[in-house]
Design a protein around this motif. Structure first.
Motif, PDB file in Angstrom:
ATOM      1  N   LYS A 113       0.831  -1.208   0.000  1.00  0.00           N
ATOM      2  CA  LYS A 113       0.000   0.000   0.000  1.00  0.00           C
ATOM      3  C   LYS A 113       0.863   1.256   0.000  1.00  0.00           C
ATOM      4  CE  LYS A 113      -4.087  -1.977   2.149  1.00  0.00           C
ATOM      5  NZ  LYS A 113      -4.912  -2.008   3.377  1.00  0.00           N
ATOM      6  N   GLY A 114       2.084   1.133   0.479  1.00  0.00           N
ATOM      7  CA  GLY A 114       3.023   2.241   0.444  1.00  0.00           C
ATOM      8  C   GLY A 114       3.616   2.482  -0.936  1.00  0.00           C
ATOM      9  N   HIS A 115       3.258   1.632  -1.896  1.00  0.00           N
ATOM     10  CA  HIS A 115       3.718   1.767  -3.277  1.00  0.00           C
ATOM     11  C   HIS A 115       2.582   2.166  -4.227  1.00  0.00           C
ATOM     12  CE1 HIS A 115       6.992  -0.621  -1.594  1.00  0.00           C
ATOM     13  NE2 HIS A 115       7.718  -0.268  -2.642  1.00  0.00           N
ATOM     14  N   VAL A 116       1.375   2.340  -3.676  1.00  0.00           N
ATOM     15  CA  VAL A 116       0.200   2.641  -4.505  1.00  0.00           C
ATOM     16  C   VAL A 116      -0.388   3.971  -4.069  1.00  0.00           C
ATOM     17  CG1 VAL A 116      -2.084   1.852  -5.246  1.00  0.00           C
ATOM     18  CG2 VAL A 116      -0.299   0.173  -4.733  1.00  0.00           C
ATOM     19  N   GLY A 119      -4.812   8.263  -7.920  1.00  0.00           N
ATOM     20  CA  GLY A 119      -4.550   9.226  -8.977  1.00  0.00           C
ATOM     21  C   GLY A 119      -3.677   8.611 -10.050  1.00  0.00           C
ATOM     22  N   LYS A 120      -3.645   9.282 -11.170  1.00  0.00           N
ATOM     23  CA  LYS A 120      -2.887   8.806 -12.331  1.00  0.00           C
ATOM     24  C   LYS A 120      -1.621   9.638 -12.450  1.00  0.00           C
ATOM     25  CE  LYS A 120      -3.207   8.584 -17.330  1.00  0.00           C
ATOM     26  NZ  LYS A 120      -3.950   9.049 -18.484  1.00  0.00           N
ATOM     27  N   TYR A 121      -0.475   9.010 -12.212  1.00  0.00           N
ATOM     28  CA  TYR A 121       0.810   9.695 -12.269  1.00  0.00           C
ATOM     29  C   TYR A 121       1.731   9.013 -13.264  1.00  0.00           C
ATOM     30  CZ  TYR A 121      -0.779  12.286  -8.240  1.00  0.00           C
ATOM     31  OH  TYR A 121      -1.514  13.112  -7.416  1.00  0.00           O
ATOM     32  N   GLY A 122       1.442   9.256 -14.527  1.00  0.00           N
ATOM     33  CA  GLY A 122       2.346   8.834 -15.582  1.00  0.00           C
ATOM     34  C   GLY A 122       3.443   9.879 -15.710  1.00  0.00           C
ATOM     35  N   VAL A 139       2.689  13.031  -2.967  1.00  0.00           N
ATOM     36  CA  VAL A 139       1.478  12.259  -3.246  1.00  0.00           C
ATOM     37  C   VAL A 139       1.182  11.380  -2.031  1.00  0.00           C
ATOM     38  CG1 VAL A 139       1.753  12.281  -5.756  1.00  0.00           C
ATOM     39  CG2 VAL A 139       2.806  10.459  -4.434  1.00  0.00           C
ATOM     40  N   THR A 140      -0.073  10.981  -1.904  1.00  0.00           N
ATOM     41  CA  THR A 140      -0.495  10.184  -0.746  1.00  0.00           C
ATOM     42  C   THR A 140      -0.784   8.753  -1.164  1.00  0.00           C
ATOM     43  OG1 THR A 140      -1.464  12.176   0.215  1.00  0.00           O
ATOM     44  CG2 THR A 140      -2.154  10.075   1.151  1.00  0.00           C
ATOM     45  N   THR A 141      -0.239   7.810  -0.395  1.00  0.00           N
ATOM     46  CA  THR A 141      -0.422   6.386  -0.685  1.00  0.00           C
ATOM     47  C   THR A 141      -1.776   5.900  -0.177  1.00  0.00           C
ATOM     48  OG1 THR A 141       0.585   5.673   1.391  1.00  0.00           O
ATOM     49  CG2 THR A 141       2.067   5.993  -0.489  1.00  0.00           C
ATOM     50  N   GLN A 145       0.126   7.428   3.864  1.00  0.00           N
ATOM     51  CA  GLN A 145       1.491   7.938   3.995  1.00  0.00           C
ATOM     52  C   GLN A 145       1.789   8.855   2.805  1.00  0.00           C
ATOM     53  OE1 GLN A 145       3.293   7.152   6.813  1.00  0.00           O
ATOM     54  NE2 GLN A 145       1.346   6.191   7.376  1.00  0.00           N
ATOM     55  N   THR A 146       2.907   9.562   2.883  1.00  0.00           N
ATOM     56  CA  THR A 146       3.273  10.433   1.776  1.00  0.00           C
ATOM     57  C   THR A 146       4.510   9.908   1.060  1.00  0.00           C
ATOM     58  OG1 THR A 146       4.603  11.856   3.201  1.00  0.00           O
ATOM     59  CG2 THR A 146       2.309  12.503   2.840  1.00  0.00           C
TER      60      THR A 146
END
Length: 190
Positions: A113-116, A119-122, A139-141, A145-146
């Protein structure tokens, strides 16, 4: 003599007509082939059916896919969104490490979950966020977390609240409900 001129003119006319017909047929065939090829490529350009499918589309991230499924996050990530997964490359999430994490699915889910992020961040969106944030973006996971995105030289670096960082090595594996960006490390929590 008149016959020779008429014969030569007739052959010339026949040759021009044949050339035009052949050129038109070749052009029509090329157009049709190009259109058929474009239709065949379109689904791949549009991406996978979901962000988990996008993750599955690149074998270099198969360990991350195994981890997502083991943590039972695949059902969450297949619906809703958009999501961005910052997926560790197979070299950074070895099979032995993955095996030990699979013994504790709750811990595995917490790490993942700390890797997801929502939002769409390409690549395009990350560049825009970095410009707006004067070189940094936060960004927030999924677990609240940030992640701080910044440039380290010419590479995009991601750092979590615990100070664990990795660099983005692959952009834009596109799924219908999000994007996967590949990273060269695992973002470990505190």
């Amino acid at each position: 003599m008149k016959r020779s001129i008429f014969l030569a003119a007739g052959l010339l006319l026949l040759n021009l007509t044949t050339s035009r017909v052949f050129a038109q047929t070749t052009q029509d065939t090329t157009k049709k082939t190009t259109q058929d090829t474009a239709k065949a490529v379109t689904p791949a350009v549009e991406g996978a059916s979901d962000v988990v499918g996008a993750l599955a589309s690149n074998a270099d991230y198969s360990n991350a896919l195994i981890a997502v499924k083991a943590a039972k996050l695949d059902s969450v990530l297949k619906t809703g969104g958009p999501y961005t997964i910052f997926a560790p490359h197979n070299n950074s999430l070895t099979t032995s490490k993955l095996d030990s994490l699979q013994k504790d699915p709750a811990k595995l889910a917490s790490i993942l979950k700390g890797h997801v992020v929502s939002g769409k961040y390409g690549k395009k969106e990350i560049v825009a966020a970095l410009k707006a944030g004067k070189g940094k973006a936060v960004v927030t996971t999924l677990d609240g977390q940030t992640l701080t995105l910044s440039l380290a030289g010419s590479k995009l670096q991601i750092t979590n609240a615990a100070g664990s960082s990795a660099q983005v090595t692959l952009f834009d594996l596109i799924g219908a409900n999000g994007i996967v960006d590949g990273i060269n490390g695992v973002l470990l929590p505190k």
